[in-house]
Motif scaffolding. Sequence first.
Motif, PDB file in Angstrom:
ATOM      1  N   UNK A  57       0.827  -1.215   0.000  1.00  0.00           N
ATOM      2  CA  UNK A  57       0.000   0.000   0.000  1.00  0.00           C
ATOM      3  C   UNK A  57       0.855   1.256   0.000  1.00  0.00           C
ATOM      4  N   UNK A  58       2.111   1.155   0.435  1.00  0.00           N
ATOM      5  CA  UNK A  58       3.038   2.283   0.375  1.00  0.00           C
ATOM      6  C   UNK A  58       4.365   1.784  -0.176  1.00  0.00           C
ATOM      7  N   UNK A  59       5.144   2.716  -0.758  1.00  0.00           N
ATOM      8  CA  UNK A  59       6.516   2.419  -1.155  1.00  0.00           C
ATOM      9  C   UNK A  59       7.435   2.727   0.021  1.00  0.00           C
ATOM     10  N   UNK A  60       8.506   1.958   0.171  1.00  0.00           N
ATOM     11  CA  UNK A  60       9.392   2.132   1.319  1.00  0.00           C
ATOM     12  C   UNK A  60      10.802   2.439   0.843  1.00  0.00           C
ATOM     13  N   UNK A  61      11.329   3.589   1.341  1.00  0.00           N
ATOM     14  CA  UNK A  61      12.740   3.942   1.123  1.00  0.00           C
ATOM     15  C   UNK A  61      13.492   3.681   2.421  1.00  0.00           C
ATOM     16  N   UNK A  62      14.307   2.672   2.429  1.00  0.00           N
ATOM     17  CA  UNK A  62      15.042   2.322   3.641  1.00  0.00           C
ATOM     18  C   UNK A  62      16.322   3.143   3.736  1.00  0.00           C
ATOM     19  N   UNK A  63      16.635   3.561   4.964  1.00  0.00           N
ATOM     20  CA  UNK A  63      17.887   4.272   5.185  1.00  0.00           C
ATOM     21  C   UNK A  63      17.676   5.676   5.714  1.00  0.00           C
ATOM     22  N   UNK A  64      18.781   6.398   5.848  1.00  0.00           N
ATOM     23  CA  UNK A  64      18.737   7.769   6.348  1.00  0.00           C
ATOM     24  C   UNK A  64      18.174   8.707   5.285  1.00  0.00           C
ATOM     25  N   UNK A  65      17.535   9.773   5.755  1.00  0.00           N
ATOM     26  CA  UNK A  65      16.899  10.740   4.855  1.00  0.00           C
ATOM     27  C   UNK A  65      17.895  11.329   3.867  1.00  0.00           C
ATOM     28  N   UNK A  66      17.457  11.452   2.609  1.00  0.00           N
ATOM     29  CA  UNK A  66      18.225  12.110   1.551  1.00  0.00           C
ATOM     30  C   UNK A  66      17.366  13.208   0.931  1.00  0.00           C
ATOM     31  N   UNK A  67      18.010  14.333   0.604  1.00  0.00           N
ATOM     32  CA  UNK A  67      17.262  15.450   0.008  1.00  0.00           C
ATOM     33  C   UNK A  67      16.577  15.043  -1.285  1.00  0.00           C
ATOM     34  N   UNK A  68      17.154  14.075  -1.983  1.00  0.00           N
ATOM     35  CA  UNK A  68      16.583  13.649  -3.261  1.00  0.00           C
ATOM     36  C   UNK A  68      15.228  12.977  -3.092  1.00  0.00           C
ATOM     37  N   UNK A  69      14.900  12.560  -1.858  1.00  0.00           N
ATOM     38  CA  UNK A  69      13.584  11.943  -1.632  1.00  0.00           C
ATOM     39  C   UNK A  69      12.451  12.909  -1.975  1.00  0.00           C
ATOM     40  N   UNK A  70      12.739  14.217  -1.941  1.00  0.00           N
ATOM     41  CA  UNK A  70      11.701  15.221  -2.186  1.00  0.00           C
ATOM     42  C   UNK A  70      11.420  15.423  -3.672  1.00  0.00           C
ATOM     43  N   UNK A  71      12.252  14.866  -4.528  1.00  0.00           N
ATOM     44  CA  UNK A  71      12.061  15.069  -5.962  1.00  0.00           C
ATOM     45  C   UNK A  71      10.746  14.430  -6.413  1.00  0.00           C
TER      46      UNK A  71
END
Length: 479
Positions: A57-71
């Motif tokens: 139901x959701x996509x998961x990005x594992x790991x520490x936050x990256x600015x590129x996640x906002x793209x």
Amino acid sequence: MQLYPLFADLTDRPVLVVGGGDVAARKVAMLLRAGAKVTVGAPMLGPELREIARRGRVAYRAGAYQSSWLDGVWLVIAATRSRPLNARIAADGHVRQRLVNVVDDPALSSFQVPAVIDRSPLLVAISSSGAAPVLARRLRERIESLIDPALAPLLQLAQRYRARIRARYADLGSRRRFYDWLHDGPVTALLRASHPLRAEKQLIAALSENSEPTSQGSVVLVGAGPGDPGLLTLRALRALNEADVILHDELISPQVLDLARRDAVQIAVGKRGGGIHTAQDTIHLLLLEHAQAGRCVVRLKGGDPFVFGRGGEELEYLRAHGIAYEVVPGITAALACAAYSGVPLTHRDHAQSVRLVTAHCQHSFNTLDWAELARERQTLAVYMGVSKLDELTRQLLAHGRAADTPFALIENGSLPSQRTLTGTLGDLPALAAQHAIRAPALLILGEVAASAAASHWYGELLDLPTRHPVTANALADAA
């Protein structure tokens, strides 16, 4: 106004939630209900989000936050436990012109998530501009109690027929009158009574007529409970706020009447022994008169309309004259007085049944099955019996009820002036006279009444010792 109110359509639009804990899970649930395509970014996920991600139901990005996640995302919610990290997410969002909400930190947020009342497609959003979210939630709870659940299916119905309504009523004034009829008339009443197909047929028939539909009156029989306004049901409260006319019993407390719509006409139709008496036929005529005039009438009764309230007679009269009606049950005096005096009406060891009896009518009082009423292992709840205590006691003793059977006599149950008198059946008339017990009062007779001495919690306890071997402690031990 510091914030600009906005309802966003997030259907199939990408949204980012940073954080994997319980707070993030609550935000994700709300976004999924709005149809958003949610990505959750965090080093690890809590059990709830892990299960949601496992089901795709959701996509998961594992790991520490990256600015590129906002793209490529439309908006961002920062739900981490680190304020420096939340501040970084907010700054990155500002640079990329993204709307960012930092949970519980309005200073870092470019938008606030309001407290929401969801009656889809109706949505009510409440914001304190981040200053006091707890107060906003409390206000939401109060407003939510006033919103009729029938509004959701009504709006869905209106949405489906919106084009036909606009075509039928091109004039804005006529269209507004039609929507007033739709809200106040038989369509909403049918939806409230769980008749969606009949409601839709009523709407279609109204759109097919040459003239505008006219509002028809209706009657709502409302149980006001025993007097404490806090015991009103939500539906009763809504009925009071919708009423044009309220016909109320004499014993309805002022605190309950204060909750009614301010401009509603209030008519006292009291029935009290030795006082003003409104004939039932007169009440019937008043109901008919105001309903036929197109008004919303509330017949407000103490307790429950169908427990010694003559509600059945009033429904028969309304049905015979073609008046639409509904019934809102109330908490009857036996339940409320027992609860406020700490008396369980049933108990697995001492009372397997409850009998509700009225002593109000002399004819019915004389025809009661006293042998059955005098049986043990049951609880008697006697309404309107203060003036008949002598006869009641005499009949029960004569038919075998033990003189040491406990009783609890509750005067003004659930009101601040409540008094509870305890004792045994043989002493009932004398004790009631000694303490000047007056109507309204309800008598609870049976082994369970012994628990009032220990479990009573509301109002004044006129605590007199009982000679019955079943004590309140014994009842508690048996439970």
